[in-house]
Scaffold this motif. Structure first.
Motif, PDB file in Angstrom:
ATOM      1  N   VAL A  51       0.855  -1.184   0.000  1.00 13.71           N
ATOM      2  CA  VAL A  51       0.000   0.000   0.000  1.00 13.71           C
ATOM      3  C   VAL A  51       0.892   1.235   0.000  1.00 13.71           C
ATOM      4  N   HIS A  52       0.476   2.267  -0.687  1.00 15.38           N
ATOM      5  CA  HIS A  52       1.267   3.500  -0.709  1.00 15.38           C
ATOM      6  C   HIS A  52       1.366   4.056   0.706  1.00 15.38           C
ATOM      7  N   ARG A  53       2.551   4.513   1.076  1.00 17.18           N
ATOM      8  CA  ARG A  53       2.729   4.969   2.452  1.00 17.18           C
ATOM      9  C   ARG A  53       1.874   6.186   2.789  1.00 17.18           C
ATOM     10  N   ALA A  54       1.503   6.973   1.764  1.00 14.12           N
ATOM     11  CA  ALA A  54       0.624   8.119   2.017  1.00 14.12           C
ATOM     12  C   ALA A  54      -0.729   7.658   2.533  1.00 14.12           C
ATOM     13  N   THR A  55      -1.186   6.505   2.031  1.00 11.61           N
ATOM     14  CA  THR A  55      -2.460   5.945   2.493  1.00 11.61           C
ATOM     15  C   THR A  55      -2.367   5.554   3.959  1.00 11.61           C
ATOM     16  N   VAL A  56      -1.235   4.948   4.319  1.00 10.51           N
ATOM     17  CA  VAL A  56      -1.047   4.524   5.702  1.00 10.51           C
ATOM     18  C   VAL A  56      -0.984   5.727   6.622  1.00 10.51           C
ATOM     19  N   TYR A  57      -0.237   6.759   6.228  1.00 10.64           N
ATOM     20  CA  TYR A  57      -0.138   7.958   7.055  1.00 10.64           C
ATOM     21  C   TYR A  57      -1.488   8.668   7.174  1.00 10.64           C
ATOM     22  N   ARG A  58      -2.222   8.706   6.061  1.00 10.54           N
ATOM     23  CA  ARG A  58      -3.500   9.420   6.069  1.00 10.54           C
ATOM     24  C   ARG A  58      -4.506   8.755   7.012  1.00 10.54           C
ATOM     25  N   ARG A  59      -4.569   7.432   7.014  1.00 12.88           N
ATOM     26  CA  ARG A  59      -5.577   6.744   7.831  1.00 12.88           C
ATOM     27  C   ARG A  59      -5.119   6.529   9.279  1.00 12.88           C
ATOM     28  N   TRP A  60      -3.826   6.159   9.471  1.00  8.32           N
ATOM     29  CA  TRP A  60      -3.375   5.793  10.827  1.00  8.32           C
ATOM     30  C   TRP A  60      -2.464   6.825  11.471  1.00  8.32           C
ATOM     31  N   ARG A  61      -1.914   7.734  10.684  1.00 15.74           N
ATOM     32  CA  ARG A  61      -1.118   8.887  11.140  1.00 15.74           C
ATOM     33  C   ARG A  61       0.242   8.525  11.712  1.00 15.74           C
ATOM     34  N   ASP A  62       0.312   7.505  12.570  1.00 22.23           N
ATOM     35  CA  ASP A  62       1.600   7.142  13.153  1.00 22.23           C
ATOM     36  C   ASP A  62       1.553   5.695  13.637  1.00 22.23           C
ATOM     37  N   VAL A  63       2.693   5.227  14.189  1.00 23.42           N
ATOM     38  CA  VAL A  63       2.791   3.854  14.659  1.00 23.42           C
ATOM     39  C   VAL A  63       1.778   3.568  15.758  1.00 23.42           C
ATOM     40  N   ALA A  64       1.559   4.549  16.633  1.00 24.03           N
ATOM     41  CA  ALA A  64       0.582   4.361  17.704  1.00 24.03           C
ATOM     42  C   ALA A  64      -0.798   4.078  17.134  1.00 24.03           C
ATOM     43  N   GLY A  65      -1.151   4.759  16.068  1.00 25.90           N
ATOM     44  CA  GLY A  65      -2.445   4.531  15.433  1.00 25.90           C
ATOM     45  C   GLY A  65      -2.566   3.129  14.872  1.00 25.90           C
ATOM     46  N   LEU A  66      -1.473   2.607  14.311  1.00 28.26           N
ATOM     47  CA  LEU A  66      -1.466   1.239  13.800  1.00 28.26           C
ATOM     48  C   LEU A  66      -1.661   0.242  14.935  1.00 28.26           C
ATOM     49  N   LEU A  67      -0.959   0.459  16.039  1.00 28.21           N
ATOM     50  CA  LEU A  67      -1.064  -0.446  17.180  1.00 28.21           C
ATOM     51  C   LEU A  67      -2.481  -0.464  17.743  1.00 28.21           C
ATOM     52  N   VAL A  68      -3.069   0.704  17.883  1.00 28.41           N
ATOM     53  CA  VAL A  68      -4.429   0.790  18.422  1.00 28.41           C
ATOM     54  C   VAL A  68      -5.397   0.027  17.533  1.00 28.41           C
ATOM     55  N   ASP A  69      -5.258   0.183  16.219  1.00 32.53           N
ATOM     56  CA  ASP A  69      -6.206  -0.472  15.318  1.00 32.53           C
ATOM     57  C   ASP A  69      -6.017  -1.986  15.320  1.00 32.53           C
ATOM     58  N   VAL A  70      -4.779  -2.453  15.444  1.00 26.21           N
ATOM     59  CA  VAL A  70      -4.541  -3.895  15.528  1.00 26.21           C
ATOM     60  C   VAL A  70      -5.203  -4.473  16.777  1.00 26.21           C
ATOM     61  N   ILE A  71      -5.055  -3.766  17.891  1.00 21.31           N
ATOM     62  CA  ILE A  71      -5.657  -4.242  19.139  1.00 21.31           C
ATOM     63  C   ILE A  71      -7.177  -4.177  19.059  1.00 21.31           C
ATOM     64  N   ASP A  72      -7.700  -3.080  18.499  1.00 19.74           N
ATOM     65  CA  ASP A  72      -9.150  -2.973  18.348  1.00 19.74           C
ATOM     66  C   ASP A  72      -9.694  -4.070  17.434  1.00 19.74           C
ATOM     67  N   ALA A  73      -8.932  -4.405  16.401  1.00 19.38           N
ATOM     68  CA  ALA A  73      -9.365  -5.457  15.477  1.00 19.38           C
ATOM     69  C   ALA A  73      -9.462  -6.800  16.185  1.00 19.38           C
TER      70      ALA A  73
END
Length: 207
Positions: A51-73
């Protein structure tokens, strides 16, 4: 009220958005399991996910956002507590699931625990997940009370913690070798204590 620092959304995406989320979260899990929190980067996740990194930054903003979404999932998974017909059987089956998740290498649950110490947002998300899981498992105690195995005023949360804690103590804190008998032994000890009233009346306010 929504936490302004929370990078996740309450909406559940569909279509392409859902596919991108699944790809990215799978990539986060793989990166965590392989390299731990220290090696988790937005760029690495984007590359692994395709996935383009701009997409990742736009939706999750940072590493903390990725971690939160993994745990929520993890909380979105349709998991059901064991139902074996007895409290000892249910607690043993629950402990066996826990042990299996902790001894597999690499272990995602262990990686997420470590990450939660590095991110306040991830720590809050993990606390929510644990609270939800314990709430789901209270049905084990309710069924045992209905069967006459436990006193009616047994505090479910205290019993569940007592039954599962030895697994985390041995495997996470002491890093001991897995013991195939530990899930059953810890479950039986907690069930015996509960039947004797060790966890009765814990919900009542102290005088």
């Amino acid at each position: 009220m929504t936490d302004p620092q929370d990078t996740t959304s309450d909406r559940r995406p569909g279509g392409r958005t859902a596919r991108v989320r699944a790809q990215v979260l799978d990539a986060v899990r793989a990166e965590l399991a392989e390299s731990g929190h220290e090696g988790l980067t937005m760029e690495g996740v984007a590359t692994r996910a395709g996935v383009h990194r701009a997409t990742v930054y736009r939706r999750w903003r940072d590493v903390a956002g990725l971690l939160v979404d993994v745990i929520d999932a993890a909380g979105e998974v349709d998991w059901q507590p064991p139902d074996t017909g007895s409290l000892r059987g249910d607690l043993t089956a629950l402990n066996q699931e826990i042990q299996e998740s902790l001894v597999v290498r690499p272990s995602l649950p262990l990686a997420l625990m470590a990450a939660s110490f590095q991110s306040e947002q991830a720590a809050r998300a993990q606390t929510r997940l644990w609270a939800d899981r314990y709430a789901q498992c209270e049905i084990l105690v309710e069924r045992a009370v209905d069967r006459g195995e436990l006193p009616e005023d047994t505090d479910a949360r205290s019993l569940l913690i007592a039954a599962t804690a030895p697994l985390y103590h041995e495997l996470v804190l002491l890093r001991a070798e897995p013991d195939a008998q530990l899930p059953k032994r810890a479950a039986e000890a907690a069930a015996l204590a509960a039947a004797a009233g060790a966890f009765a009346g814990r919900n009542e306010e102290s005088p």
